[in-house]
Motif scaffolding. Structure first.
Motif, PDB file in Angstrom:
ATOM      1  N   GLY A 185      48.312 -14.570  -9.578  1.00  0.00           N
ATOM      2  CA  GLY A 185      47.123 -15.329  -9.171  1.00  0.00           C
ATOM      3  C   GLY A 185      46.015 -14.453  -8.617  1.00  0.00           C
ATOM      4  N   CYS A 186      44.916 -15.117  -8.235  1.00  0.00           N
ATOM      5  CA  CYS A 186      43.760 -14.395  -7.717  1.00  0.00           C
ATOM      6  C   CYS A 186      42.952 -15.303  -6.796  1.00  0.00           C
ATOM      7  CB  CYS A 186      42.884 -13.925  -8.877  1.00  0.00           C
ATOM      8  SG  CYS A 186      41.458 -12.979  -8.298  1.00  0.00           S
ATOM      9  N   ASN A 187      42.437 -14.737  -5.705  1.00  0.00           N
ATOM     10  CA  ASN A 187      41.625 -15.515  -4.748  1.00  0.00           C
ATOM     11  C   ASN A 187      40.152 -15.169  -4.817  1.00  0.00           C
ATOM     12  OD1 ASN A 187      43.947 -16.590  -3.802  1.00  0.00           O
ATOM     13  ND2 ASN A 187      43.963 -15.520  -1.841  1.00  0.00           N
ATOM     14  N   ASN A 188      39.751 -14.341  -5.783  1.00  0.00           N
ATOM     15  CA  ASN A 188      38.411 -13.760  -5.649  1.00  0.00           C
ATOM     16  C   ASN A 188      37.276 -14.575  -6.255  1.00  0.00           C
ATOM     17  OD1 ASN A 188      38.999 -11.404  -4.105  1.00  0.00           O
ATOM     18  ND2 ASN A 188      40.252 -10.815  -5.868  1.00  0.00           N
ATOM     19  N   PHE A 189      37.574 -15.413  -7.190  1.00  0.00           N
ATOM     20  CA  PHE A 189      36.535 -16.283  -7.759  1.00  0.00           C
ATOM     21  C   PHE A 189      35.254 -15.534  -8.116  1.00  0.00           C
ATOM     22  CE2 PHE A 189      39.398 -19.237  -5.705  1.00  0.00           C
ATOM     23  CZ  PHE A 189      39.511 -20.233  -6.660  1.00  0.00           C
ATOM     24  N   CYS A 190      35.384 -14.470  -8.880  1.00  0.00           N
ATOM     25  CA  CYS A 190      34.195 -13.877  -9.483  1.00  0.00           C
ATOM     26  C   CYS A 190      33.597 -14.989 -10.357  1.00  0.00           C
ATOM     27  CB  CYS A 190      34.581 -12.666 -10.329  1.00  0.00           C
ATOM     28  SG  CYS A 190      35.449 -11.426  -9.341  1.00  0.00           S
ATOM     29  N   THR A 191      32.265 -15.120 -10.358  1.00  0.00           N
ATOM     30  CA  THR A 191      31.693 -16.362 -10.894  1.00  0.00           C
ATOM     31  C   THR A 191      31.849 -16.509 -12.413  1.00  0.00           C
ATOM     32  OG1 THR A 191      29.549 -15.258 -10.984  1.00  0.00           O
ATOM     33  CG2 THR A 191      29.988 -16.639  -9.049  1.00  0.00           C
ATOM     34  N   TYR A 192      32.160 -15.408 -13.123  1.00  0.00           N
ATOM     35  CA  TYR A 192      32.321 -15.476 -14.580  1.00  0.00           C
ATOM     36  C   TYR A 192      33.758 -15.767 -14.992  1.00  0.00           C
ATOM     37  CZ  TYR A 192      33.800 -10.849 -13.201  1.00  0.00           C
ATOM     38  OH  TYR A 192      34.414  -9.825 -12.542  1.00  0.00           O
ATOM     39  N   CYS A 193      34.697 -15.712 -14.045  1.00  0.00           N
ATOM     40  CA  CYS A 193      36.103 -15.520 -14.410  1.00  0.00           C
ATOM     41  C   CYS A 193      36.937 -16.787 -14.282  1.00  0.00           C
ATOM     42  CB  CYS A 193      36.698 -14.420 -13.534  1.00  0.00           C
ATOM     43  SG  CYS A 193      38.376 -13.995 -14.015  1.00  0.00           S
ATOM     44  N   ILE A 194      37.761 -17.030 -15.281  1.00  0.00           N
ATOM     45  CA  ILE A 194      38.593 -18.236 -15.344  1.00  0.00           C
ATOM     46  C   ILE A 194      39.952 -18.017 -14.643  1.00  0.00           C
ATOM     47  CG2 ILE A 194      39.728 -17.712 -17.569  1.00  0.00           C
ATOM     48  CD1 ILE A 194      38.290 -21.126 -16.732  1.00  0.00           C
ATOM     49  N   VAL A 195      40.294 -16.748 -14.393  1.00  0.00           N
ATOM     50  CA  VAL A 195      41.658 -16.437 -13.938  1.00  0.00           C
ATOM     51  C   VAL A 195      42.093 -17.228 -12.691  1.00  0.00           C
ATOM     52  CG1 VAL A 195      43.145 -14.590 -13.004  1.00  0.00           C
ATOM     53  CG2 VAL A 195      41.823 -14.210 -15.082  1.00  0.00           C
ATOM     54  N   PRO A 196      41.264 -17.311 -11.628  1.00  0.00           N
ATOM     55  CA  PRO A 196      41.726 -18.052 -10.449  1.00  0.00           C
ATOM     56  C   PRO A 196      42.053 -19.513 -10.759  1.00  0.00           C
ATOM     57  CG  PRO A 196      39.814 -16.731  -9.908  1.00  0.00           C
ATOM     58  CD  PRO A 196      39.957 -16.687 -11.405  1.00  0.00           C
ATOM     59  N   TYR A 197      41.387 -20.068 -11.789  1.00  0.00           N
ATOM     60  CA  TYR A 197      41.633 -21.474 -12.139  1.00  0.00           C
ATOM     61  C   TYR A 197      42.912 -21.636 -12.952  1.00  0.00           C
ATOM     62  CZ  TYR A 197      36.743 -21.531 -10.798  1.00  0.00           C
ATOM     63  OH  TYR A 197      35.581 -21.361 -10.112  1.00  0.00           O
ATOM     64  N   GLY A 229      49.147  -6.752 -10.853  1.00  0.00           N
ATOM     65  CA  GLY A 229      48.589  -7.878 -10.096  1.00  0.00           C
ATOM     66  C   GLY A 229      47.113  -7.955 -10.423  1.00  0.00           C
ATOM     67  N   GLN A 230      46.493  -9.129 -10.275  1.00  0.00           N
ATOM     68  CA  GLN A 230      45.053  -9.228 -10.538  1.00  0.00           C
ATOM     69  C   GLN A 230      44.283  -8.375  -9.544  1.00  0.00           C
ATOM     70  OE1 GLN A 230      44.196 -10.528 -13.211  1.00  0.00           O
ATOM     71  NE2 GLN A 230      45.936 -11.825 -13.699  1.00  0.00           N
ATOM     72  N   ASN A 231      44.807  -8.268  -8.334  1.00  0.00           N
ATOM     73  CA  ASN A 231      44.194  -7.402  -7.334  1.00  0.00           C
ATOM     74  C   ASN A 231      45.292  -6.852  -6.420  1.00  0.00           C
ATOM     75  OD1 ASN A 231      42.630  -6.101  -5.458  1.00  0.00           O
ATOM     76  ND2 ASN A 231      41.942  -7.972  -4.462  1.00  0.00           N
ATOM     77  N   SER A 266      42.752  -2.826  -9.265  1.00  0.00           N
ATOM     78  CA  SER A 266      42.275  -2.680  -7.892  1.00  0.00           C
ATOM     79  C   SER A 266      40.877  -3.250  -7.782  1.00  0.00           C
ATOM     80  CB  SER A 266      42.146  -1.194  -7.548  1.00  0.00           C
ATOM     81  OG  SER A 266      43.392  -0.613  -7.429  1.00  0.00           O
ATOM     82  N   HIS A 267      40.686  -4.238  -6.936  1.00  0.00           N
ATOM     83  CA  HIS A 267      39.324  -4.715  -6.676  1.00  0.00           C
ATOM     84  C   HIS A 267      38.671  -3.725  -5.715  1.00  0.00           C
ATOM     85  CE1 HIS A 267      35.887  -7.101  -5.749  1.00  0.00           C
ATOM     86  NE2 HIS A 267      36.347  -8.178  -6.369  1.00  0.00           N
ATOM     87  N   PRO A 268      37.475  -3.217  -6.055  1.00  0.00           N
ATOM     88  CA  PRO A 268      36.852  -2.190  -5.200  1.00  0.00           C
ATOM     89  C   PRO A 268      36.659  -2.653  -3.752  1.00  0.00           C
ATOM     90  CG  PRO A 268      35.669  -2.389  -7.278  1.00  0.00           C
ATOM     91  CD  PRO A 268      36.689  -3.482  -7.273  1.00  0.00           C
ATOM     92  N   VAL A 293      33.960  -2.137 -12.155  1.00  0.00           N
ATOM     93  CA  VAL A 293      32.667  -2.203 -11.463  1.00  0.00           C
ATOM     94  C   VAL A 293      31.872  -3.423 -11.936  1.00  0.00           C
ATOM     95  CG1 VAL A 293      31.443  -0.658 -13.074  1.00  0.00           C
ATOM     96  CG2 VAL A 293      30.655  -0.867 -10.730  1.00  0.00           C
ATOM     97  N   GLN A 294      32.043  -3.805 -13.182  1.00  0.00           N
ATOM     98  CA  GLN A 294      31.430  -4.973 -13.842  1.00  0.00           C
ATOM     99  C   GLN A 294      29.934  -4.811 -14.099  1.00  0.00           C
ATOM    100  OE1 GLN A 294      33.771  -6.647 -14.953  1.00  0.00           O
ATOM    101  NE2 GLN A 294      35.399  -6.886 -13.442  1.00  0.00           N
ATOM    102  N   SER A 295      29.172  -4.276 -13.119  1.00  0.00           N
ATOM    103  CA  SER A 295      27.729  -4.098 -13.309  1.00  0.00           C
ATOM    104  C   SER A 295      27.244  -3.036 -12.334  1.00  0.00           C
ATOM    105  CB  SER A 295      27.003  -5.418 -13.035  1.00  0.00           C
ATOM    106  OG  SER A 295      25.608  -5.174 -12.903  1.00  0.00           O
ATOM    107  N   ASN A 305      29.512 -12.538  -7.489  1.00  0.00           N
ATOM    108  CA  ASN A 305      30.366 -12.700  -6.308  1.00  0.00           C
ATOM    109  C   ASN A 305      31.386 -11.564  -6.183  1.00  0.00           C
ATOM    110  OD1 ASN A 305      31.321 -13.975  -3.975  1.00  0.00           O
ATOM    111  ND2 ASN A 305      32.906 -15.104  -5.102  1.00  0.00           N
ATOM    112  N   ARG A 306      30.943 -10.352  -6.472  1.00  0.00           N
ATOM    113  CA  ARG A 306      31.882  -9.219  -6.426  1.00  0.00           C
ATOM    114  C   ARG A 306      32.067  -8.675  -5.007  1.00  0.00           C
ATOM    115  NH1 ARG A 306      35.719  -8.182  -9.819  1.00  0.00           N
ATOM    116  NH2 ARG A 306      35.497  -5.936  -9.624  1.00  0.00           N
ATOM    117  N   LYS A 307      31.160  -8.968  -4.096  1.00  0.00           N
ATOM    118  CA  LYS A 307      31.320  -8.606  -2.680  1.00  0.00           C
ATOM    119  C   LYS A 307      31.279  -7.101  -2.392  1.00  0.00           C
ATOM    120  CE  LYS A 307      33.784 -12.785  -1.298  1.00  0.00           C
ATOM    121  NZ  LYS A 307      34.643 -13.337  -2.336  1.00  0.00           N
TER     122      LYS A 307
END
Ligand code: 5AD
Ligand code: SF4
Length: 468
Positions: A185-197, A229-231, A266-268, A293-295, A305-307
């Protein structure tokens, strides 16, 4: 919320269904064949190893063609639309086959099945599918398959998020590499990403279960583990005991027989100093880091929402490189996020130039129903996104080649993984940094470490000669 762990011996029920299916096959007196195809990330590859483990205990052997199969199973990915379209294409193509062989069973499982609109489409348009199974219901596969085989029932994706299942049998990939999921699973909810759902909230496996599993694969002869793991950097946050990823890594490195440890992703925003220290200090941890890095644009990073900011990311890269000068760095990039302008895209190009990644995994933004980015306004047409994407690849190919050229003449410790796909005389393996090395060798060396002098380089791989 505390994570509930359920082991298969607690789930006697499922073990019983495995036995019942085995008995059905024995009655028929012929070994059934299963075709299993996996889409998407390493986590899905790992889930498929469990599905194949269960199928194997039910008496199935595996085949490479759907035409030979008694059971066809697609383990699907929902991260981008093109993976979904391929699955729909493949299921559609089975329609005629099923007409010729009505006993063939078709199962579709994985992340796509966690999306209601997709499950609905499959039910409506592909009635020849026998079973839909979501990621959270994976452990219930034996029961559902038994019901399909025995009663001819169709089953829908079920949702029972929040647990971890231990003890499901594995049908692992070839030695020397073993995938070990450490969290789901994942808690990060990057706005493009379906994984947390589709994969639910972060759930860490109990560290002892992870260490026991690694001990077991070491005994079986695996030499390298990939912790998944996702992160992974937030491993342990949900556990009752004090535990973090750096501590887990130290424990993993103590296991005899395991000589290389890698991890992904690894989420940065969560990469700790403790992790950099343990990577630097533990010789078994490969000096390789996948740091998406995504962008390169602060406005886009914030909309995603990469924080973290571009500056914070670059500072992190500086810290990592100064601790481990030979680190191999890789990343993920999204081109054409909604609202991304050409100027913002240029900032992504410039971050590639600054960091000099060894490899990048780049994707054109794909709209995912239900994510916040799906309703963000877009300013760039698809053609321009493709042009930008091609420009980025051309730039990265130059950088990757240059990075690989620096290996010319060096000697590398290579863990031999198998025979090269393109040439059966050639063996293939990886350096500590994860670079693919091809060389002429003897098949008895598969699974062993060898020393190779690098004699030629390409954008994606290195070539070399065995040295004594
Ligand atoms: N469109 C394009 N790429 C995506 N990724 C995740 N979601 C999307 C999307 N909607 C990419 C990210 C992530 C990688 C696994 O997939 O770059 O890091
Ligand atoms: Fe998706 Fe972001 Fe979670 Fe990665 S960290 S799985 S990109 S939501």
């Amino acid at each position: 919320m505390k994570t509930k762990t359920i082991s298969l011996d607690q789930m006697q029920e499922q073990a019983e269904f495995i036995k019942k299916i085995f008995a059905i096959h024995r009655q028929h007196g012929r070994q059934p064949l299963a075709f299993v195809e996996t889409y998407g990330c390493q986590q899905n590859v790992s889930d498929s190893e469990k599905i194949k483990g269960m199928l194997s205990e039910m008496g199935y052997d595996f085949c490479d063609k759907t035409e030979d199969a008694d059971l066809v199973l697609y383990n699907t990915c929902a991260v981008r639309e093109n993976a979904e379209l391929r699955v729909f294409g493949n299921i559609g193509a089975l329609k005629h086959q099923k007409r010729r062989n009505p006993d063939m069973k078709i199962v579709v499982c994985g992340c796509m099945m966690q999306q209601e609109h997709i499950a609905e489409t499959i039910k409506r348009k592909y009635p020849h599918v026998d079973l839909l199974l979501g990621t959270h219901a994976l452990y219930r596969f034996p029961q559902r398959l038994y019901e399909v085989l025995h009663q001819g029932r169709f089953f829908d994706a079920e949702n029972e998020e929040g647990s971890i299942f231990e003890g499901i049998p594995y049908y692992r990939g070839a030695k020397p590499l073993a995938n070990i999921p450490i969290m789901y699973g994942c808690n990060n909810f990057c706005t493009y990403c379906i994984v947390p759902y589709v994969r639910g909230r972060e759930r860490s496996r109990n560290p002892q279960h992870i260490l026991d599993e690694i001990q077991q694969v070491a005994k079986e002869g695996y030499r390298e583990v990939m912790l998944l793991g996702q992160n992974v950097n937030s491993y342990g946050n949900d556990l009752e005991e004090e535990m973090d990823f750096a501590t887990l890594l130290r424990e993993v490195c103590k296991i005899d027989g395991i000589e290389r440890v890698r991890f992904m992703t690894s989420h940065p925003k969560d990469l700790s100093d403790a992790l950099i220290t343990v990577m630097k200090e533990e010789p078994k941890i490969c000096k390789q880091l996948h740091l998406p890095v995504q962008s390169g644009s602060n406005r886009v990073l914030s909309a995603m929402n990469r924080k973290y900011t571009r500056e914070a990311y670059l500072e992190l890269v500086r810290k990592v490189k100064s601790a481990m000068p030979n680190i191999v760095l890789t990343t993920d990039i999204i081109v054409g996020f909604p609202g991304e302008t050409d100027e913002e895209f240029e900032e992504t190009l410039s971050i590639l130039q600054e960091v000099e990644y060894d490899t990048i995994f780049s994707f054109i933004y794909s709209k995912r129903v239900g994510t916040p980015a799906a309703s963000m306004p877009d300013v760039m047409d698809e053609e321009q996104k493709h042009r930008n994407f091609d420009r980025m690849l051309a730039l990265q190919n130059e950088i990757s080649k240059r990075k690989n050229d620096a290996y010319l003449g060096s000697t590398q410790k290579v863990l031999v993984e198998g025979i090269s796909k393109n040439n059966s005389d050639t063996l293939t393996g990886r350096t500590e940094g994860g670079k693919v090395v091809n060389f002429i060798g003897d098949q008895s060396q598969i699974g062993e470490f060898v020393t190779v002098t690098i004699t030629k380089t390409q954008t994606w791989s290195l070539f070399g000669e065995l040295s004594e």
